[in-house]
Scaffold this motif. Sequence first.
Motif, short mmCIF file in Angstrom:
data_model
loop_
_atom_site.label_atom_id
_atom_site.label_comp_id
_atom_site.label_asym_id
_atom_site.label_seq_id
_atom_site.Cartn_x
_atom_site.Cartn_y
_atom_site.Cartn_z
N GLY A 177 0.81 -1.21 0.00
CA GLY A 177 0.00 0.00 0.00
C GLY A 177 0.84 1.26 0.00
N ILE A 178 0.30 2.31 0.58
CA ILE A 178 1.05 3.55 0.62
C ILE A 178 1.51 3.90 2.02
CG2 ILE A 178 0.20 4.63 -1.50
CD1 ILE A 178 -1.98 5.96 0.07
N VAL A 179 0.83 3.38 3.05
CA VAL A 179 1.35 3.48 4.42
C VAL A 179 1.61 2.03 4.83
CG1 VAL A 179 0.96 4.35 6.74
CG2 VAL A 179 -0.11 5.49 4.80
N ALA A 180 2.87 1.63 4.66
CA ALA A 180 3.16 0.20 4.65
C ALA A 180 3.21 -0.42 6.03
CB ALA A 180 4.49 -0.04 3.94
N GLY A 181 3.54 0.35 7.05
CA GLY A 181 3.64 -0.22 8.39
C GLY A 181 4.97 0.16 9.03
N HIS A 182 5.14 -0.38 10.25
CA HIS A 182 6.29 0.03 11.06
C HIS A 182 7.46 -0.90 10.84
CE1 HIS A 182 3.95 2.93 13.41
NE2 HIS A 182 2.95 2.09 13.20
N LEU A 199 14.81 -3.20 18.21
CA LEU A 199 13.89 -2.11 18.51
C LEU A 199 12.66 -2.33 17.62
CD1 LEU A 199 14.13 0.62 20.22
CD2 LEU A 199 14.35 1.71 17.99
N PRO A 200 11.49 -2.48 18.23
CA PRO A 200 10.33 -2.85 17.41
C PRO A 200 9.79 -1.71 16.55
CG PRO A 200 9.70 -2.70 19.72
CD PRO A 200 11.18 -2.44 19.66
N GLU A 201 10.10 -0.48 16.88
CA GLU A 201 9.52 0.61 16.08
C GLU A 201 10.61 1.52 15.55
OE1 GLU A 201 6.08 2.47 17.54
OE2 GLU A 201 4.99 0.57 17.41
N ALA A 202 10.95 1.32 14.31
CA ALA A 202 12.03 2.11 13.72
C ALA A 202 11.49 3.28 12.92
CB ALA A 202 12.87 1.21 12.82
N GLY A 203 10.24 3.22 12.53
CA GLY A 203 9.68 4.29 11.71
C GLY A 203 8.57 3.74 10.84
N LEU A 204 7.85 4.66 10.21
CA LEU A 204 6.71 4.27 9.38
C LEU A 204 7.09 4.46 7.91
CD1 LEU A 204 3.74 3.37 9.68
CD2 LEU A 204 3.09 5.77 9.59
N TYR A 205 6.87 3.41 7.14
CA TYR A 205 7.27 3.43 5.73
C TYR A 205 6.12 3.93 4.87
CZ TYR A 205 9.28 1.57 1.37
OH TYR A 205 9.80 1.41 0.12
N MET A 264 -0.01 6.56 16.50
CA MET A 264 0.36 7.18 17.79
C MET A 264 1.85 6.98 18.03
SD MET A 264 -2.51 8.36 18.89
CE MET A 264 -3.81 8.39 17.68
N GLY A 265 2.52 8.03 18.30
CA GLY A 265 3.92 7.93 18.68
C GLY A 265 4.85 7.48 17.57
N VAL A 266 4.53 7.87 16.34
CA VAL A 266 5.45 7.54 15.24
C VAL A 266 6.69 8.42 15.37
CG1 VAL A 266 5.77 7.70 12.75
CG2 VAL A 266 3.66 6.77 13.67
N LYS A 267 7.87 7.79 15.39
CA LYS A 267 9.09 8.56 15.62
C LYS A 267 9.61 9.20 14.34
CE LYS A 267 10.80 5.49 18.89
NZ LYS A 267 11.75 4.43 18.94
N ARG A 268 9.43 8.50 13.26
CA ARG A 268 9.92 9.07 11.99
C ARG A 268 9.17 8.41 10.84
NH1 ARG A 268 13.62 5.83 14.18
NH2 ARG A 268 14.61 7.54 15.27
N VAL A 269 9.12 9.14 9.73
CA VAL A 269 8.52 8.56 8.53
C VAL A 269 9.59 8.40 7.47
CG1 VAL A 269 6.13 9.28 8.81
CG2 VAL A 269 7.78 10.88 7.85
N LEU A 270 9.47 7.33 6.71
CA LEU A 270 10.38 7.12 5.58
C LEU A 270 9.66 7.50 4.31
CD1 LEU A 270 11.46 4.99 7.85
CD2 LEU A 270 13.02 4.49 5.96
N ALA A 293 11.66 13.19 9.04
CA ALA A 293 11.66 12.37 7.83
C ALA A 293 13.03 11.75 7.60
CB ALA A 293 11.28 13.20 6.62
N VAL A 294 13.02 10.56 7.04
CA VAL A 294 14.22 9.96 6.48
C VAL A 294 13.87 9.67 5.03
CG1 VAL A 294 15.78 7.99 6.56
CG2 VAL A 294 14.83 8.91 8.69
N LEU A 295 14.69 10.16 4.11
CA LEU A 295 14.39 9.95 2.69
C LEU A 295 15.03 8.67 2.21
CD1 LEU A 295 14.84 13.57 1.32
CD2 LEU A 295 12.82 12.50 2.30
N TYR A 296 14.26 7.89 1.48
CA TYR A 296 14.82 6.67 0.90
C TYR A 296 14.68 6.71 -0.61
CZ TYR A 296 10.05 4.82 0.29
OH TYR A 296 8.75 4.64 -0.10
#
Lengths: 468, 440
Positions: A177-182, A199-205, A264-270, A293-296
């Motif tokens: 999809g477009i918001v793929a998950g953590h 670490l279970p939550e590195a960011g949202l793709y 909730m509590g998303v640390k960063r988005v890719l 943001a982290v750009l990929y």
Amino acid sequence: MRKNFLAAITAALMAVFITWLPAPAESVSWTAIRGARIVPVNGPVIEKGTVLIRNGVIAAVGPQVDVPASAWVIDGNGLTVYPGLIDALSTWGLPQAAQAPAQTAGRGAQQPPQLPQQQQPQQPQAQQPQARSRGPQDRPGTFTWVKAADQVQPSDSRLASARNAGFTSAVTFPRQGIVAGHGAIINLGGKTAGEMVVLPEAGLYLALRPSGYTGFPSTPMGIMAYFRQLWLDADHYRQALALYAADPVNIPRPAHDRALEGLMGVKRVLLPAPDPIQMERMVKLAADLKTPAVLYGVVRGYEMAERLRATGTPVILNVRWPAREPGADPEQEESYRELRIRDLAPTSPAALSAAGVKWAVSSDGLETPRAVLRALKQSIDRGLRREDALRALTLSAAEIYGVADRLGSIQPGKAANLVVATGDLFDDSTRVRMVFIDGVRYLPEPELPQPPAGASGRGPSSERGEDQ
Amino acid sequence: MRAIHRILPVMLAAAAWGGENDSFLLRNATVHPVSGPAIQNASVLVIDGRIAEVGPKVAPRGRIRVIDARGLHVYPGLIDSGSPVGLAEIASVRETVDTGEIGDFNPQLRALIAVNPSSEHIPVVRANGITTVLVTPGTTGGTRGASTAGLIAGQASLMHLDGWTWEEMEIRRSAAMQMTWPVIQTGRGGPPDLESLLPGLAARRVTFAEARRNQQLQVQKIQDFFDAARRYQKAKAAGEAIAPDLRYEAMIPVLEGKLPLMIMAAREREIREALDFAAREQVKIVLAGVRRPGKTIDDIAKRNIPVVLGTPFVTPLEEDDPYDEPFTLAAQLHKAGVKFCFASFNVQFARNLPYEAAQAAAFGLPYDEALKSVTLNAAEIWGVAGDYGSIDKGKYADLIVTDGDPLEIRTQVKMMFIKGVPVDLESRHTRLYKRYMARP
């Protein structure tokens, strides 16, 4: 007498207790690599030194280290020790079928008929194209409740080949999809999935290409507007929940929304940014979302360095340098623009380092983990300093994901994720002798034949089977 | 524009006055016969729809209408060598579009009989001096081959742009067999899409190997169809009892080399394959929609294969091609000795045909050749040069009277004659012009 007796009993019990309690402490496991060249990344190279590992954590590093008698000592003569390499954007450790739809589905439902169904997907709802979505309220292509940490499989055959190339950790993301998950930061070794997760939550793709569903949104502007709406909805949801918690009698109960719960509590988005225009959009979008943001997927990084430094945005570089497709039309003329991108893309790492942009490396799209090192070697030949390449593969990746206190360098207190190689990592002749993951040693093993990467099976096929 | 309104009543009055509607003497004009140099202060005598005499001193014969064309120029009517005009009215309304029948092989279809003589587009196309069109049954849009058009779309017909019925418009019901050479389509083209470089984001594309296989299958289909048609032809010639088949029946003139195959082929690869095919099958061909002939130009010239060029008002096919690549193609073909004509491959924009030739003239094509490419060359390519394409004694009087060079955009067409009969130059455009000029 009775008192004495009680005291004696207590003492005896205490003695039992005391002898029982410290029992684990006595089984401290020590490992030492002695006489090796050590590249700690965060400090100067130690030409001949020792790394001491205590229970999976680095206890000491230096030219002179006292090694306990019980330590298991490895002779490091002639070997070089590096921190374990980190793949900053990966799918290693995740069921491979999960990434297939994202790779194959283009605009609309162009599912190729020969899509291999190797594994039953763990998230069936993630696989089936959903009903046509009409607006943001349908949460199209949104999988915020999906966590890579829940899907990690220690049995993934790619882990062994990754370790053989010197990788000990990866930041692995679900793709759909477009918001793929953590994503999750995982170590590439361990008996159970739980052991692997650092670490279970590195960011949202997030992706900008609709896949696996039809309907809204189907354009970049629609998708970006959807992201904004999603974040606004999450904010509203948070406030509504707080109001309800304060006054459950008078305030109506907000409907549960798993898509928003996952925000909730998303640390960063890719966010994807192949070129400078997309980069500008993504930097602005991240500001709107009030999320770092982290750009990929950066391809034209050589043009983006200055702006990235100014905005302080870190980058995950795609090191699958663009190349002419094998078997392409022999009469197809390649445009100057295409050739230019192809020529300059491998200079992106040097440009980013020179500008002081924090960048890490993704194995995405490369057939083998070892190809990552070879791709970086190309960049080294085009002006990238070896230490910058190494830093991108280790400490920079850890810093981008906020785990530099645990991973990324050879430093007391960090996890004993190490690579022991016969020489410089980027040299072709260098072989990885062993890797340590949380202090556990892994020796190179013959690899299982790889299933074709993704579902398309396209890409530089000459690299397949390189490490077998 | 205003001039039209001055001249129109004159023409209509003249028409009412003349006894024979298709005989007249046009005087004091500059005549451009195309087949030769321009003649100043000359007259054209038209008797019964045909040109009886051209020259400086021509006497009227009997009681004939005399038209004074002082300061005006006479040219042959322009010929558009490919347009679905009359077959398509409003592109977005399916019911009004008759092109592009379903199926790969439809040689039995004849474009002319489907033409709507009352099409609003016909007067619009006429307004710029086009009297004749090769009406094509297949879709002709796109330069990368028309995948939806079928392989053999049907018979293209040469027709006049005037008449109450299609029979009245007919010049040659079957002038060419329209065919599209299959293209290797990888879905590529345009600038590189950076996102498609990203794994996990890449939309699935057809590989070159797959595309080539698809194309080879289509070529094989063509070969099979031709083979079957030949068997039919032989069986029929031998008098064997065979079930009649309109499709194979329609192929017989092609196989006999009497009817040219008009093969749509834009790029070098398709052109090369089409040329090889024609040589193998011993059929007469005309290449159409040529964009990038590359090294095949010499071969085209050597084998005397005519070419139909589409509009040059397009962007170059490849990103790095020079900006004028579409403009200079005609000059390039001319230099190599290839005979070519222009086509609009369009309905409403067919009226831009003269400017297609003009653009080529501005980019290296000699002016005379540019004019021929929309008149005499076209008539020769479609085999009607005995009757059309120039102002010569004995030919039909398809004439336009202008106030200047018809390739010049500011030139107005003042009068038009088809087979000597004056044609109304009013169109939807002039009606709208009048209407809005009259707005208080």
